[in-house]
Design a protein around this motif. Structure first.
Motif, mmCIF file in Angstrom:
data_model
loop_
_atom_site.group_PDB
_atom_site.id
_atom_site.type_symbol
_atom_site.label_atom_id
_atom_site.label_comp_id
_atom_site.label_asym_id
_atom_site.label_seq_id
_atom_site.Cartn_x
_atom_site.Cartn_y
_atom_site.Cartn_z
ATOM 1 N N TYR A 4 0.859 -1.185 0.000
ATOM 2 C CA TYR A 4 0.000 0.000 0.000
ATOM 3 C C TYR A 4 0.894 1.233 0.000
ATOM 4 O O TYR A 4 2.005 1.209 0.527
ATOM 5 C CB TYR A 4 -0.914 0.004 1.236
ATOM 6 N N TYR A 5 0.387 2.305 -0.601
ATOM 7 C CA TYR A 5 1.114 3.561 -0.652
ATOM 8 C C TYR A 5 0.287 4.621 0.059
ATOM 9 O O TYR A 5 -0.919 4.720 -0.155
ATOM 10 C CB TYR A 5 1.370 3.970 -2.110
ATOM 11 N N HIS A 40 2.859 -0.276 -10.469
ATOM 12 C CA HIS A 40 1.486 -0.741 -10.680
ATOM 13 C C HIS A 40 0.597 -0.320 -9.504
ATOM 14 O O HIS A 40 0.953 -0.518 -8.344
ATOM 15 C CB HIS A 40 1.457 -2.259 -10.834
ATOM 16 N N LEU A 41 -0.556 0.260 -9.825
ATOM 17 C CA LEU A 41 -1.574 0.599 -8.828
ATOM 18 C C LEU A 41 -2.899 -0.005 -9.259
ATOM 19 O O LEU A 41 -3.248 0.047 -10.444
ATOM 20 C CB LEU A 41 -1.735 2.115 -8.700
ATOM 21 N N LYS A 126 -7.433 -6.312 -1.700
ATOM 22 C CA LYS A 126 -7.046 -5.241 -2.625
ATOM 23 C C LYS A 126 -5.607 -4.866 -2.328
ATOM 24 O O LYS A 126 -5.275 -4.435 -1.239
ATOM 25 C CB LYS A 126 -7.945 -4.015 -2.443
ATOM 26 N N ASP A 127 -4.757 -5.083 -3.284
ATOM 27 C CA ASP A 127 -3.332 -4.833 -3.154
ATOM 28 C C ASP A 127 -2.970 -3.638 -4.037
ATOM 29 O O ASP A 127 -3.724 -3.268 -4.929
ATOM 30 C CB ASP A 127 -2.598 -6.102 -3.612
ATOM 31 N N HIS A 128 -1.818 -3.061 -3.812
ATOM 32 C CA HIS A 128 -1.326 -1.929 -4.609
ATOM 33 C C HIS A 128 -2.350 -0.788 -4.638
ATOM 34 O O HIS A 128 -2.634 -0.214 -5.688
ATOM 35 C CB HIS A 128 -0.931 -2.370 -6.016
ATOM 36 N N TYR A 167 2.320 -5.043 4.157
ATOM 37 C CA TYR A 167 1.546 -5.822 5.126
ATOM 38 C C TYR A 167 1.866 -7.304 4.952
ATOM 39 O O TYR A 167 1.606 -7.885 3.913
ATOM 40 C CB TYR A 167 0.047 -5.582 4.914
ATOM 41 N N PHE A 168 2.468 -7.880 5.977
ATOM 42 C CA PHE A 168 2.760 -9.308 6.004
ATOM 43 C C PHE A 168 1.719 -10.042 6.842
ATOM 44 O O PHE A 168 1.252 -11.105 6.472
ATOM 45 C CB PHE A 168 4.166 -9.562 6.569
ATOM 46 N N SER A 169 1.375 -9.454 8.003
ATOM 47 C CA SER A 169 0.377 -9.992 8.921
ATOM 48 C C SER A 169 0.012 -8.860 9.881
ATOM 49 O O SER A 169 0.699 -7.830 9.908
ATOM 50 C CB SER A 169 0.940 -11.187 9.704
#
Length: 185
Positions: A4-5, A40-41, A126-128, A167-169
Motif C-alpha cells: 500500500y502507498y 502498478h496501482l 485489494k493490493d497496490h 503488510y505481512f500480517s
C-alpha cells in the motif's frame, strides 16, 4: 505480502476542507504521477478534502483510475475551536493517544478510522492501493504500524510525501518513506 502507498497532499492554501492547492502545490501534484509511472496501482482512495483530491488528479489521469473518496482519510480535527497552544496539544496527543480537546478527535479515534480503511482493503484482498490523505492522520497510520513513530516524525513530513506500507500480517507491517517532493519546503 500486500503493498500500500500512503501519500500526503501537496502544498495547500489552508486547513479547511475546501482549501485548494497553492500554485506550487499544483506544480507538485504532477510529481507523484511521474514517480508512480512505473509502479502498478490497482486503485486510488482519497480523503474528501479538496487538496487531497487535487493532489491525486494528475496521477489518476495518468493511470486511468477513478478516485474513490473515503471519509475515513479526512484529516484529524484536534479541536473544533481555535486553541492558542495547538502545537503543544498536538505534541502531547502523540504520547497520550486518548487525550481530546473540545470538539476534537483523540489520536486513538483518528488512528482507528484510518486503520479501519486500510484493513478493509486488506480483507477485500485489494493490493497496490494508494491512499491520499493528510499529515496528522498519515502519521497515525504509520504509528499503528510502528509505535515508535511520533510527533518528531510528523514534523518531518513534507507536502507531498510518500510512504510504502508492506503488510505481512497484523503483527508484521513495515513502513518506509520512499519519496518526497524536490519542491517541498
Amino acid at each position: 505480502m500486500k503493498t500500500y502507498y500512503i501519500v500526503r497532499h501537496c502544498q495547500a492554501d489552508g486547513q479547511s476542507k475546501d482549501a485548494a492547492l497553492t500554485p506550487q502545490g499544483i506544480t507538485q501534484s504532477h510529481e507523484p504521477a511521474q514517480f508512480f509511472s512505473g509502479i502498478h496501482l490497482n486503485q486510488i482512495i482519497s480523503s474528501p478534502y479538496n487538496r487531497a483530491i487535487q493532489t491525486t488528479k494528475p496521477l489518476a489521469h495518468a493511470k486511468q483510475l477513478e478516485i474513490t473518496i473515503d471519509q475515513r482519510l479526512s484529516e484529524r480535527v484536534l479541536s473544533s475551536k481555535p486553541i492558542d497552544n495547538w502545537y503543544e496539544k498536538l505534541k502531547l496527543s502523540f504520547t497520550n493517544l486518548h487525550m481530546t480537546c473540545e470538539g476534537g478527535e483523540s489520536s486513538q479515534e483518528a488512528m482507528n478510522r484510518i486503520v479501519e480503511a486500510l484493513y478493509e482493503q486488506i480483507k477485500l484482498e485489494k493490493d497496490h492501493t494508494l491512499f491520499v490523505t493528510h499529515g496528522n492522520i498519515m502519521s497515525l497510520l504509520l504509528k499503528h504500524a510502528d509505535p515508535t513513530i511520533g510527533f518528531e516524525e510528523w514534523e518531518k513530513l513534507s507536502n507531498p510525501d510518500v510512504y510504502i506500507l508492506k503488510y505481512f500480517s497484523p503483527d508484521h507491517i513495515e513502513t518506509k518513506r520512499i519519496w518526497q517532493s524536490k519542491t517541498a519546503e
